[in-house]
Design an enzyme around this catalytic site. Structure first.
Site, PDB file in Angstrom:
ATOM      1  N   HIS A   1      32.656  51.792  -0.564  1.00 19.58           N
ATOM      2  CA  HIS A   1      33.348  50.705  -0.438  1.00 19.58           C
ATOM      3  C   HIS A   1      33.418  50.079   0.823  1.00 19.58           C
ATOM      4  O   HIS A   1      33.085  50.797   1.776  1.00 19.58           O
ATOM      5  CB  HIS A   1      34.800  51.470  -0.633  1.00 19.58           C
ATOM      6  CG  HIS A   1      35.928  50.183  -0.900  1.00 19.58           C
ATOM      7  ND1 HIS A   1      36.708  49.822   0.042  1.00 19.58           N
ATOM      8  CD2 HIS A   1      36.571  49.879  -2.276  1.00 19.58           C
ATOM      9  CE1 HIS A   1      37.442  48.752  -0.371  1.00 19.58           C
ATOM     10  NE2 HIS A   1      37.518  49.258  -2.023  1.00 19.58           N
TER      11      HIS A   1
ATOM     12  N   ASP B   1      36.361  51.951  -9.412  1.00 19.82           N
ATOM     13  CA  ASP B   1      35.376  51.415 -10.718  1.00 19.82           C
ATOM     14  C   ASP B   1      34.754  52.658 -11.083  1.00 19.82           C
ATOM     15  O   ASP B   1      34.214  52.657 -12.247  1.00 19.82           O
ATOM     16  CB  ASP B   1      34.643  50.265 -10.260  1.00 19.82           C
ATOM     17  CG  ASP B   1      35.255  48.938  -9.935  1.00 19.82           C
ATOM     18  OD1 ASP B   1      35.114  48.587  -8.961  1.00 19.82           O
ATOM     19  OD2 ASP B   1      36.010  48.565 -10.879  1.00 19.82           O
TER      20      ASP B   1
HETATM   21  C1  SDX Z   1      35.925  46.957  -5.743  1.00 21.82           C
HETATM   22  O1  SDX Z   1      37.410  45.447  -1.287  1.00 21.82           O
HETATM   23  C2  SDX Z   1      38.049  45.862  -2.300  1.00 21.82           C
HETATM   24  O2  SDX Z   1      38.776  46.151  -1.958  1.00 21.82           O
HETATM   25  C3  SDX Z   1      37.294  46.067  -3.498  1.00 21.82           C
HETATM   26  C4  SDX Z   1      38.123  46.708  -4.466  1.00 21.82           C
HETATM   27  C5  SDX Z   1      39.433  45.878  -4.956  1.00 21.82           C
HETATM   28  O3  SDX Z   1      40.462  46.933  -5.527  1.00 21.82           O
HETATM   29  O4  SDX Z   1      39.635  44.854  -4.937  1.00 21.82           O
HETATM   30  O5  SDX Z   1      38.368  47.896  -3.903  1.00 21.82           O
HETATM   31  C6  SDX Z   1      37.321  46.966  -5.775  1.00 21.82           C
HETATM   32  O6  SDX Z   1      35.301  46.155  -5.543  1.00 21.82           O
HETATM   33  C7  SDX Z   1      35.273  48.265  -5.526  1.00 21.82           C
HETATM   34  C8  SDX Z   1      33.985  48.436  -5.129  1.00 21.82           C
HETATM   35  C9  SDX Z   1      33.090  48.229  -6.455  1.00 21.82           C
HETATM   36  N1  SDX Z   1      31.435  47.858  -6.201  1.00 21.82           N
HETATM   37  C10 SDX Z   1      30.615  49.099  -6.526  1.00 21.82           C
HETATM   38  O7  SDX Z   1      31.051  50.226  -6.839  1.00 21.82           O
HETATM   39  C11 SDX Z   1      29.231  48.562  -6.344  1.00 21.82           C
HETATM   40  C12 SDX Z   1      28.450  49.600  -5.703  1.00 21.82           C
HETATM   41  N2  SDX Z   1      28.897  49.795  -4.199  1.00 21.82           N
HETATM   42  C13 SDX Z   1      28.096  49.172  -3.162  1.00 21.82           C
HETATM   43  O8  SDX Z   1      27.505  47.717  -3.777  1.00 21.82           O
HETATM   44  C14 SDX Z   1      28.867  49.102  -1.918  1.00 21.82           C
HETATM   45  O9  SDX Z   1      29.215  50.275  -1.613  1.00 21.82           O
HETATM   46  C15 SDX Z   1      29.853  47.990  -1.545  1.00 21.82           C
HETATM   47  C16 SDX Z   1      29.464  46.678  -1.947  1.00 21.82           C
HETATM   48  C17 SDX Z   1      31.006  48.354  -2.312  1.00 21.82           C
HETATM   49  C18 SDX Z   1      30.319  47.976  -0.251  1.00 21.82           C
HETATM   50  O10 SDX Z   1      29.190  48.050   0.608  1.00 21.82           O
HETATM   51  P1  SDX Z   1      29.258  47.633   2.003  1.00 21.82           P
HETATM   52  O11 SDX Z   1      30.426  47.844   2.901  1.00 21.82           O
HETATM   53  O12 SDX Z   1      28.596  46.244   2.449  1.00 21.82           O
HETATM   54  O13 SDX Z   1      28.446  48.655   2.740  1.00 21.82           O
HETATM   55  P2  SDX Z   1      26.801  48.279   3.004  1.00 21.82           P
HETATM   56  O14 SDX Z   1      26.218  47.638   1.855  1.00 21.82           O
HETATM   57  O15 SDX Z   1      26.495  47.959   4.359  1.00 21.82           O
HETATM   58  O16 SDX Z   1      26.406  50.043   2.783  1.00 21.82           O
HETATM   59  C19 SDX Z   1      26.465  50.731   3.807  1.00 21.82           C
HETATM   60  C20 SDX Z   1      25.214  51.683   3.712  1.00 21.82           C
HETATM   61  C21 SDX Z   1      23.734  51.048   3.308  1.00 21.82           C
HETATM   62  O17 SDX Z   1      22.797  51.965   3.715  1.00 21.82           O
HETATM   63  P3  SDX Z   1      22.187  51.772   5.196  1.00 21.82           P
HETATM   64  O18 SDX Z   1      21.643  50.353   5.248  1.00 21.82           O
HETATM   65  O19 SDX Z   1      23.224  52.136   6.218  1.00 21.82           O
HETATM   66  O20 SDX Z   1      21.059  52.829   5.139  1.00 21.82           O
HETATM   67  O21 SDX Z   1      25.452  52.274   2.446  1.00 21.82           O
HETATM   68  C22 SDX Z   1      24.616  52.122   1.426  1.00 21.82           C
HETATM   69  C23 SDX Z   1      23.964  50.876   1.940  1.00 21.82           C
HETATM   70  O22 SDX Z   1      22.588  50.565   1.225  1.00 21.82           O
HETATM   71  N3  SDX Z   1      25.222  52.037   0.137  1.00 21.82           N
HETATM   72  C24 SDX Z   1      24.908  52.663  -1.108  1.00 21.82           C
HETATM   73  C25 SDX Z   1      26.017  52.119  -2.093  1.00 21.82           C
HETATM   74  N4  SDX Z   1      27.012  51.819  -1.233  1.00 21.82           N
HETATM   75  C26 SDX Z   1      26.577  51.391  -0.008  1.00 21.82           C
HETATM   76  N5  SDX Z   1      23.680  53.148  -1.475  1.00 21.82           N
HETATM   77  C27 SDX Z   1      23.823  53.550  -2.618  1.00 21.82           C
HETATM   78  N6  SDX Z   1      24.810  53.382  -3.420  1.00 21.82           N
HETATM   79  C28 SDX Z   1      25.782  52.603  -3.215  1.00 21.82           C
HETATM   80  N7  SDX Z   1      26.774  52.322  -4.118  1.00 21.82           N
END
Ligand code: SDX
Length: 428
Positions: free
Chosen positions: A305, A363
């Protein structure tokens, strides 16, 4: 007390930027005056940007705290109904008995949609994604209320909010019935909000309505968990659209479009697809490895998140609700639920996820729960949109009730070509 200042030295000039205190959470540095010298801050994804002032929702991502108007989500989910929370988001307070009766009555008597609305559906293929239909028909509501689109009047503002909260379940259920080729089901005024939603989703005109109250209560709780969440991507979209003076129906349609993405509200559908792809516990390690591989686009859907760097408090409540629903429908040994819990356990012990503070989000369990309620997968995000409409329209109203409606207009860091002359075509 003297105003707190942040000093910035840039291009030979020193700026005294005011630091504004918040009731809870971080103070903010007001950088607006930088625009006078065409100086911009750069913050892709708005990770450290406060786009507005709000009193509606507070999130403490480090400690996994979520408050709506000061009330913890855990207490609201336990002690309130969704419409009481909608009233709280809209008006700032939970309703007393009289206010509750009046608000529920208002919502109940706006659940019908105009009899022209069903005609919009016939333009879509039966297999159209329901979110595509929702974007269309919710935006189309603007065409039916143009006499009430003067939002200088508080009455019209609140009427639009009531209409949207009331009609979203009706429209959502219509998208499902349309996909089946079944007749649209009218709302019934003596059913409560969640019961009516399940009635319109699953009833047939040839049978008596029979909504399981335990499942209706579970859906009501799921909607509370999805009602609002500070300035997430779809809420920011609604505010951005609203800042132009666009009508609320068009703004909510924009929010629906933003919510659809798999990184946001589309994650519940993507998470269930992921669990089915993983298939069984023996495959978990393979997919955890893929999720950690930078060269592999696979991510653990329902994990991580932008704000929560601790357990999403909604995920805990959702896991319990999921278990209760599975018990009720006689699927407590649902293999996908067991797989999800095993996947969560393994991920939370893996240093990649621990180091990056990646925890299950709202989710992760919602897809399994909605599936157990009989909701088809492509309707999961539609259910999310129904619930989030209460938050979207509350945030839209809050913005409209500010002294001045300020057009949102971000700038950019330009990396394109410097000025050059257009060459004749034979010289290109
Ligand atoms: C919702 O914003 C809100 O409030 C949203 C929400 C709401 O109620 O409105 O809470 C609802 O959208 C919840 C989130 C649902 N999305 C998912 O579950 C999709 C999977 N999650 C990822 O896509 C990700 O975690 C995000 C998009 C949710 C957040 O990503 P960020 O904050 O942009 O973090 P990032 O992409 O910079 O990740 C940081 C690190 C990275 O690795 P490094 O580059 O540091 O090595 O964490 C890794 C990412 O690759 N990472 C993951 C991951 N999420 C982040 N690796 C594997 N699986 C994941 N799910």
């Amino acid at each position: 007390m003297a105003e707190k200042i942040a000093k910035l030295n840039m291009n030979g000039k020193e700026y005294d930027l005011p630091i504004l205190e918040s009731t809870l959470g971080p103070d903010v540095v007001k950088v607006s005056e930088l625009a006078k010298d065409a100086t911009f801050t750069f913050d892709p994804g708005y990770n450290s940007t406060a786009s507005c002032e709000s009193k509606i929702t507070f999130i403490d991502g480090s400690n996994g705290i979520l408050l709506h108007r000061g009330y913890p989500i855990e207490q609201l989910a336990e002690k309130c109904e969704f419409l009481e929370v909608a009233h709280l988001l809209l008006h700032g307070e939970l309703p007393n008995k009289n206010q509750k009766n009046s608000f529920y009555n208002d919502i109940t008597h706006h659940t019908l949609v105009h009899e022209q609305i069903p005609r919009f559906f016939s333009g879509f293929r039966r297999d159209a994604h329901p979110m595509a239909i929702m974007v269309g028909v919710v935006g189309a509501l603007s065409a039916f209320y143009h006499t009430d689109l003067d939002f200088s009047s508080q009455k019209n503002l609140m009427l639009a909010a009531l209409r949207l909260i009331a009609k979203m379940p009706t429209l959502a259920a219509m998208t499902y019935k349309y996909s089946l080729g079944q007749p649209f089901i009218y709302p019934i005024n003596n059913l409560d909000y969640a019961e009516n939603f399940l009635h319109m989703m699953f009833s047939l005109p040839t049978e008596e309505t029979n909504v399981n109250p335990v499942l209706a209560k579970a859906l009501d709780k799921i909607m509370i968990l999805h009602a609002d969440h500070e300035q997430n991507a779809s809420t920011s979209t609604v505010r951005m659209a609203g800042s132009t003076g666009a009508n609320p129906f068009a703004c909510i349609a924009a929010g629906i479009g933003a919510l659809w993405g798999p990184a946001h509200g589309g994650a519940n559908e993507a998470c269930l697809n992921m669990l089915e792809t993983i298939g069984d516990e023996g495959q978990i390690d393979k997919y955890i490895k893929k999720a950690k591989d930078k060269d592999d686009p696979f991510r653990l859907m329902g994990f991580g998140h932008r704000v929560y760097k601790n357990y999403d408090p909604r995920a805990k409540i959702m896991q319990k609700t999921c278990h209760d629903v599975l018990e009720t429908v006689g699927a407590k040994d649902d293999p996908l639920f067991k797989l999800a819990m095993k996947l969560e356990k393994i991920a939370l012990e893996d240093e990649y996820f621990v180091d990056r503070k990646l925890y299950p989000n709202v989710d992760f369990y919602s897809g399994i729960t909605l599936r157990a309620l009989g909701v088809p997968r492509n309707m999961f995000t539609v259910f999310f949109a129904v619930a989030r409409t209460a938050g979207w329209i509350s945030q839209w109203l809050e913005m409209h009730n500010e002294p001045t409606l300020k057009l949102a207009r971000p700038r950019q860091r330009y990396l394109g070509a410097t000025e050059r002359d257009v060459p004749p075509i034979d010289k290109r």
